[in-house]
Enzyme design. Structure first.
Site, PDB file in Angstrom:
ATOM      1  N   TYR A 165       0.850  -1.187   0.000  1.00 12.14           N
ATOM      2  CA  TYR A 165       0.000   0.000   0.000  1.00 12.14           C
ATOM      3  C   TYR A 165       0.888   1.240   0.000  1.00 12.14           C
ATOM      4  O   TYR A 165       1.723   1.418   0.894  1.00 12.14           O
ATOM      5  CB  TYR A 165      -0.893  -0.010   1.243  1.00 12.14           C
ATOM      6  CG  TYR A 165      -1.804   1.191   1.370  1.00 12.14           C
ATOM      7  CD1 TYR A 165      -2.903   1.348   0.540  1.00 12.14           C
ATOM      8  CD2 TYR A 165      -1.566   2.150   2.349  1.00 12.14           C
ATOM      9  CE1 TYR A 165      -3.749   2.440   0.671  1.00 12.14           C
ATOM     10  CE2 TYR A 165      -2.408   3.251   2.491  1.00 12.14           C
ATOM     11  CZ  TYR A 165      -3.496   3.388   1.653  1.00 12.14           C
ATOM     12  OH  TYR A 165      -4.326   4.471   1.789  1.00 12.14           O
ATOM     13  N   ASP A 260       9.335   2.774  -0.551  1.00 13.31           N
ATOM     14  CA  ASP A 260       8.322   3.372   0.314  1.00 13.31           C
ATOM     15  C   ASP A 260       8.687   2.995   1.748  1.00 13.31           C
ATOM     16  O   ASP A 260       8.389   1.902   2.217  1.00 13.31           O
ATOM     17  CB  ASP A 260       6.941   2.838  -0.054  1.00 13.31           C
ATOM     18  CG  ASP A 260       5.837   3.378   0.845  1.00 13.31           C
ATOM     19  OD1 ASP A 260       6.151   4.008   1.876  1.00 13.31           O
ATOM     20  OD2 ASP A 260       4.653   3.162   0.528  1.00 13.31           O
ATOM     21  N   LYS A 288       5.124   9.332   8.869  1.00 16.00           N
ATOM     22  CA  LYS A 288       4.939   8.851  10.235  1.00 16.00           C
ATOM     23  C   LYS A 288       5.993   9.385  11.199  1.00 16.00           C
ATOM     24  O   LYS A 288       5.796  10.411  11.842  1.00 16.00           O
ATOM     25  CB  LYS A 288       4.864   7.325  10.262  1.00 16.00           C
ATOM     26  CG  LYS A 288       3.687   6.780   9.454  1.00 16.00           C
ATOM     27  CD  LYS A 288       3.509   5.303   9.637  1.00 16.00           C
ATOM     28  CE  LYS A 288       2.453   4.733   8.707  1.00 16.00           C
ATOM     29  NZ  LYS A 288       1.096   5.183   8.973  1.00 16.00           N
TER      30      LYS A 288
END
Length: 446
Positions: A165, A260, A288
């Site tokens: 994702y 990623d 994050k």
């Protein structure tokens, strides 16, 4: 073991609402209110807890390794704002940085020194990033990196991997994992077929199929996007040689390799997964942890590629709140704490203690569980065979996982509410917290 009740202030309810919640939890009550004005009652699908046949808990506050819901119940937290809270909640240096920034104002729409300092520190810690652009989320970072890769290579196809994702931009909602897998959705309505055709989704950990894709789509593949350690199908580790093989294939065929590291960046190692495995991607996406719990993302890489970004170059990308002063100050403080001696050793030891403790319990109880882990991350797969890719992850018993989650909640352990999400360990998960968690898991699995 059972959850603790903590005295605390909760939102004021009307007399009618107070009467209603006598037979219904406050979280349930608030969820019903939320569903009237928010689709599904949540602002991100995984929070709905549908996969574990539950209503979500509404959280009022957090501290260290603990969450506290609106009833005042204490939970050991293994969600950690989905990986952002690597230091634990309310770390004093992060809170102080936010408070200092807040006194000056919340946003300027103009450059600040803190943006430069955060960029400099990230470039120092991840040498493959020579320049970076701050954005507001991991989705923005990946979306922008895809645009840049297409412009730089003058190609249109993007390769990704099943179950990975990279945010909810149209290009990446093809065989995505995480919430998409949890809800049983293979793609998403609203993504035009013409856009979906520009993304090739391949099995993770299979170099042969990637090599075949390059042969079939000669000089059309702009970039290969990969979670170097998959976290959005549950935790899946790269097979030996897989990441190095991707690097070689991209170099051979003139495509960009994009890591990623929104989850893994500054969590699995000081230099992220690329530092851990000694791989050099062309572009890296972050999020994050670099925001200290506030919405910050970034993408960066080689200077010659990044200089294509406007206003330096011709690839447009912008954002009113990019480089928000609160977020960058929080992220800067968090990264500085993470550089202190022994930080990652402690995080690795605590993760290992938890994961291997669960493995031992599973062995004794003959539970048929897989527990892959890496520093700061793990997943409990209800699967009697090793999980190597999205297809094998999907063979896990989601009903057994749902029961596992429900019983852990009763015992005061807040685990990610999906079989296809990684759990996160913070620096505040010390020996006592890990032992408490293992006791709860032993009771659940016995």
């Amino acid at each position: 073991m059972s959850p603790k009740k903590i005295a605390m202030t909760t939102p004021t309810l009307s007399a009618a609402e107070e009467k209603s919640v006598q037979s219904e939890s406050k979280s349930d009550k608030y969820f019903e209110r939320a569903k009237l004005v928010i689709p599904g009652g949540v602002n991100s699908p995984a929070r709905a807890c549908k996969a574990v046949h539950s209503n979500p808990l509404f959280i009022e506050k957090a501290d260290g390794a603990f969450l506290y819901d609106v009833e005042g119940t204490e939970y050991l937290d293994y969600v950690g704002s989905w990986g952002a809270m690597v230091l634990g909640h309310k770390h004093p240096r992060v809170m102080e940085a936010i408070e200092d920034a807040l006194r000056m104002s919340t946003s300027y729409g103009a450059p600040t020194l803190a943006e430069v300092e955060l960029a400099e520190l990230v470039c120092k810690l991840i040498p493959t990033i020579e320049m970076l652009r701050l954005v507001n989320s991991g989705t923005e970072a990946c979306m922008s990196a895809a645009r840049l890769a297409r412009a730089y290579t003058e190609r249109s196809l993007i390769v990704k991997f099943d179950g990975c994702y990279h945010g909810h931009a149209d290009s990446f909602l093809v065989k995505a994992g995480s919430g998409v897998a949890t809800l049983g959705i293979s793609g998403s309505p609203g993504v035009p077929e013409e856009v979906a055709k520009l993304t090739l989704s391949l099995p993770y950990n299979d170099l042969g199929v990637v090599e075949k894709a390059f042969k079939e789509h000669k000089e059309k593949i702009a970039a290969v996007f990969v979670e170097p350690i998959v976290g959005n199908s549950g935790l899946i580790l790269p097979a030996d040689g897989f990441l190095a093989g991707l690097r070689d294939l991209c170099s051979t065929h003139g495509a960009l390799l994009v890591f990623d590291e929104v989850m893994t960046g500054f969590r699995v190692a000081p230099g992220g997964a690329q530092g851990k495995y000694s791989i050099k991607p062309d572009l890296t996406c972050l999020g994050k942890i670099i925001g200290g719990g506030l919405p910050v993302g970034a993408y960066g890489g080689k200077k010659e590629i990044m200089e294509r970004i406007a206003p330096c170059g011709d690839v447009y990308q912008a954002g009113t709140l990019s480089g928000n002063p609160l977020g960058v100050k929080a992220g800067l403080a968090q990264l500085k704490v993470l550089q202190e001696p022994g930080t990652y050793t402690h995080l690795e030891e605590q993760t290992k203690m938890l994961a291997e403790g669960i493995q031992e319990i599973a062995k004794k109880t003959k539970s048929g569980i897989q527990v892959p882990y890496v520093t700061g991350m793990l997943t409990v797969f209800f699967n009697d065979k090793p999980v190597l890719d999205f297809e094998s992850a999907k063979k896990s018993d989601t009903e057994k996982f749902a029961k596992f989650w429900q019983e852990l909640i009763k015992k005061g352990v807040y685990w990610p509410p999906s079989q296809f999400e990684a759990a996160f360990v913070s620096l505040e998960h010390r020996k006592n917290e890990i032992e408490t968690t293992l006791t709860a898991i032993k009771e659940v699995l016995s």
